[in-house]
Design a protein around this motif. Structure first.
Motif, PDB file in Angstrom:
ATOM      1  N   UNK A  75      25.533  -2.979  60.759  1.00 56.56           N
ATOM      2  CA  UNK A  75      25.572  -4.384  60.471  1.00 56.56           C
ATOM      3  C   UNK A  75      25.698  -4.421  58.950  1.00 56.56           C
ATOM      4  N   UNK A  78      25.396  -8.364  56.258  1.00 58.07           N
ATOM      5  CA  UNK A  78      24.772  -9.524  57.178  1.00 58.07           C
ATOM      6  C   UNK A  78      25.617  -9.822  58.549  1.00 58.07           C
ATOM      7  N   UNK A 177      21.144 -14.316  66.797  1.00 58.04           N
ATOM      8  CA  UNK A 177      19.677 -14.398  66.362  1.00 58.04           C
ATOM      9  C   UNK A 177      18.502 -14.353  67.141  1.00 58.04           C
ATOM     10  N   UNK A 178      18.756 -14.450  68.646  1.00 58.64           N
ATOM     11  CA  UNK A 178      17.751 -14.285  69.397  1.00 58.64           C
ATOM     12  C   UNK A 178      17.678 -12.787  70.021  1.00 58.64           C
ATOM     13  N   UNK A 219      16.661 -11.252  74.095  1.00 53.36           N
ATOM     14  CA  UNK A 219      16.106 -12.451  73.741  1.00 53.36           C
ATOM     15  C   UNK A 219      17.159 -13.464  74.857  1.00 53.36           C
ATOM     16  N   UNK A 223      22.872 -20.509  72.951  1.00 54.37           N
ATOM     17  CA  UNK A 223      24.477 -20.972  72.613  1.00 54.37           C
ATOM     18  C   UNK A 223      24.912 -21.171  71.468  1.00 54.37           C
ATOM     19  N   UNK A 224      24.432 -20.412  70.525  1.00 59.77           N
ATOM     20  CA  UNK A 224      24.681 -20.225  69.045  1.00 59.77           C
ATOM     21  C   UNK A 224      26.211 -19.891  68.934  1.00 59.77           C
ATOM     22  N   UNK A 226      27.371 -17.019  67.969  1.00 68.04           N
ATOM     23  CA  UNK A 226      27.683 -15.937  66.758  1.00 68.04           C
ATOM     24  C   UNK A 226      28.177 -14.782  67.792  1.00 68.04           C
ATOM     25  N   UNK A 229      31.857 -14.979  67.928  1.00 65.41           N
ATOM     26  CA  UNK A 229      32.682 -14.728  66.672  1.00 65.41           C
ATOM     27  C   UNK A 229      32.819 -13.257  66.229  1.00 65.41           C
TER      28      UNK A 229
ATOM     29  N   UNK B  68      12.368 -14.884  71.815  1.00 64.83           N
ATOM     30  CA  UNK B  68      13.588 -14.605  71.137  1.00 64.83           C
ATOM     31  C   UNK B  68      13.117 -13.998  69.817  1.00 64.83           C
ATOM     32  N   UNK B  79      21.493 -11.166  55.659  1.00 67.62           N
ATOM     33  CA  UNK B  79      21.884 -12.060  57.094  1.00 67.62           C
ATOM     34  C   UNK B  79      23.009 -12.909  56.216  1.00 67.62           C
ATOM     35  N   UNK B  80      24.033 -13.243  57.186  1.00 63.10           N
ATOM     36  CA  UNK B  80      25.266 -14.093  56.801  1.00 63.10           C
ATOM     37  C   UNK B  80      25.109 -15.213  57.940  1.00 63.10           C
ATOM     38  N   UNK B  83      28.481 -17.184  61.126  1.00 60.09           N
ATOM     39  CA  UNK B  83      29.320 -17.250  62.619  1.00 60.09           C
ATOM     40  C   UNK B  83      28.500 -17.954  63.517  1.00 60.09           C
ATOM     41  N   UNK B  84      27.414 -18.731  63.100  1.00 58.46           N
ATOM     42  CA  UNK B  84      26.938 -19.915  63.905  1.00 58.46           C
ATOM     43  C   UNK B  84      26.617 -21.077  63.078  1.00 58.46           C
ATOM     44  N   UNK B  88      22.590 -25.003  65.445  1.00 62.77           N
ATOM     45  CA  UNK B  88      22.101 -24.126  66.579  1.00 62.77           C
ATOM     46  C   UNK B  88      21.181 -23.094  66.048  1.00 62.77           C
ATOM     47  N   UNK B  89      21.155 -22.617  64.869  1.00 65.52           N
ATOM     48  CA  UNK B  89      20.017 -21.712  64.563  1.00 65.52           C
ATOM     49  C   UNK B  89      18.625 -22.323  64.314  1.00 65.52           C
ATOM     50  N   UNK B 207      24.022 -29.818  68.438  1.00 65.02           N
ATOM     51  CA  UNK B 207      23.985 -28.267  69.162  1.00 65.02           C
ATOM     52  C   UNK B 207      23.730 -28.747  70.702  1.00 65.02           C
ATOM     53  N   UNK B 211      25.489 -27.545  74.450  1.00 64.80           N
ATOM     54  CA  UNK B 211      24.659 -26.365  74.806  1.00 64.80           C
ATOM     55  C   UNK B 211      24.413 -26.486  76.177  1.00 64.80           C
TER      56      UNK B 211
END
Lengths: 253, 253
Positions: A75, A78, A177-178, A219, A223-224, A226, A229, B68, B79-80, B83-84, B88-89, B207, B211
């Motif tokens: 990773x 980030x 994130x999950x 988790x 549906x983010x 990420x 991507x 989660x 973190x970056x 990508x979402x 959604x986050x 979102x 979703x």
């Protein structure tokens, strides 16, 4: 493309002695890194420096170094596999970084992927999910039918092939994130659900694989997007939707 | 989450249609509508479905969030979010803001409409030969003189001498709503609070709408772009129209 040059970088790397030790971020300085080198070659260079200094080299996963095996993780700043899209870490090059940059390198973070040492994580949870249903039972006693003799619509074959491109690297889990493994499992379920060979065991497959996924401690999908991507193989969210359909279908059967 | 969420989207559309009467209808029209919404048996069933949906959606959301979070016990140092999407986050945070809003909203309006013993009743002021005369509207379209009747059981008009019920009035939710948002001390704060809650709602829907279809597996090359477009329009237009109403009331003469 501009000519390669040498850059000096600062590295912040997760060091952890073993699975049970605590671990922390350590800072290293690495000079004269060629921008033409790959990210893993840069780590090789760091390890050489550490060995010369009589220090423990950084443990990280790698194997084919040509973007196919799914072994390299990391990773970076980030992002899973670092600041580029459609690549694994071995395909990431130092030309993506600038002189004086500080680069964060961390292992995949997931309850289901425990750290073994430094940047190496145990991804056998994926193997157990595969073993729960990611296969077709074929009679191999000599009368196996050639796969090409079973007609498959081109569109389905293409989609199945795209799903099968998953190399099981775990970037989807790492970036989610999950910490969800839905893209991985979605790809594995889709790959078979789309083909006539996979239809026979479709109901049990999706139920078993999803159950195993949940048992491993991944988790839930929110549906983010990420994962899609960051996936080095461009596995689409459509595979998660297909798995959801398969799961609903199997659940009401 | 998907089913309750989509049902709540339907509820939002219905609620909005009702609320818009605060701008485009008379006070009597709005109060007639409010009476219908609190007494009609079909609406009762729908309202219970709505309460259950809100409850399940919230509980399900809280459980998902905890699961989660547990799937990644150790977070990343860097973190970056590229990508979402922001929405959604942050569905849990946005959902919590909306839940707090729903509770205050129900205390301010729903509870008053249902349980407040001192609810004002719909009145009409007419010019008469004796001067201005205040009448109560009754639910069957007639009027009773405010001075000549006694109000019992919140909405029943009684002739004090005969001790007989002569009619039933409309609870004046319209007046309550206007007074709430025009309150000299807190009207502006209430209006701003409402608008902020609608902003959270817009992001939540941005979102959430598409979703829900992904979770249900309702995707396709033609369907998904249509759902995404509709979801984006819905998530902007519905909260915007909701938010315009208190602003209109606050600044109305």
């Amino acid at each position: 493309m501009s000519a390669a040059k040498n850059i000096n970088i600062n590295l912040k790397i997760w060091r952890q002695k073993n699975a049970s030790s605590k671990g922390s971020m350590e800072t290293y300085k690495l000079d004269n890194v060629s921008t033409a080198s790959s990210f893993l070659e840069m780590l090789d260079q760091l390890n050489e420096q550490l060995v010369n200094e009589k220090k423990e080299p950084v443990a990280f996963d790698h194997d084919c170094r040509e973007g196919i095996c799914g072994m390299c993780s990391l990773y970076i700043n980030g992002r899973a596999h670092g600041p580029d899209t459609g690549i694994t870490t071995c395909q990431l090059h130092m030309r993506m970084f600038n002189d004086g940059d500080t680069i964060y390198i961390e292992p995949w973070r997931s309850k289901a992927f425990p750290v073994i040492k430094d940047l190496v994580v145990d991804r056998s949870a994926f193997d157990r999910i595969q073993q729960a249903g990611g296969f077709v039972s074929v009679n191999t006693s000599g009368n196996t039918i050639d796969a090409n003799s079973i007609p498959v619509p081109k569109d389905d074959a293409d989609k199945a092939f795209m799903a099968a491109a998953c190399i099981g690297c775990g970037a989807c889990v790492a970036t989610c994130k999950n910490g969800s493994a839905m893209l991985f499992v979605g790809a594995k379920v889709s790959q078979y659900a789309l083909l006539p060979q996979g239809k026979v065991e479709a109901t049990q497959r999706v139920l078993n694989m999803v159950r195993q996924m949940d048992e491993e401690g991944f988790g839930n999908c929110t549906n983010t997007g990420a994962c899609e991507i960051e996936c080095p193989k461009g596995i689409s969210l459509e595979n998660i939707a297909r798995m959801n359909r398969e799961f609903l279908k199997a659940s009401v059967k | 989450m998907a089913l309750t969420g989509l049902f709540l989207c339907l509820f939002l559309a219905g609620h909005l249609a009702g609320n818009l009467q605060l701008i485009f209808g008379t006070s009597l029209q709005f109060n007639e509508y409010a009476l219908f919404m609190t007494t009609n048996p079909a609406v009762k069933i729908l309202s219970y479905l709505t309460y259950i949906s809100i409850l399940f959606h919230a509980i399900d959301g809280i459980l998902l969030t905890f699961q989660n979070k547990a799937a990644r016990p150790i977070g990343y140092a860097k973190t970056d979010g590229s990508s979402s999407s922001f929405a959604s986050r942050n569905m849990a945070v946005l959902g919590t803001i909306i839940l707090v809003f729903i509770v205050t909203h129900m205390v301010n309006f729903w509870a008053k409409m249902h349980f407040d013993e001192s609810m004002p009743l719909q009145e009409t002021v007419v010019e008469s030969p004796m001067g201005e005369l205040t009448l109560y509207n009754t639910v069957n379209g007639s009027y009773v003189n405010k001075e000549a009747v006694e109000v019992r059981n919140v909405t029943d008009f009684y002739d004090p001498q005969l001790n007989l019920k002569v009619g039933q009035g409309y609870k004046d939710l319209h007046k309550i709503t206007f007074e709430f948002f025009k309150d000299e001390k807190f009207g502006l704060i209430f209006t701003l609070g409402y608008v902020l809650a609608m902003l959270a709602m817009a992001f939540h829907l941005w979102h959430g709408f598409q979703s829900a279809f992904q979770s249900l597996g309702a995707t396709g090359s033609k369907l998904t772009p249509a759902i995404k477009l509709f979801g984006k329009l819905f998530s902007v237009i519905v909260p915007l129209l909701f938010a315009i109403i208190p602003i209109y009331i606050h600044f109305s003469k």
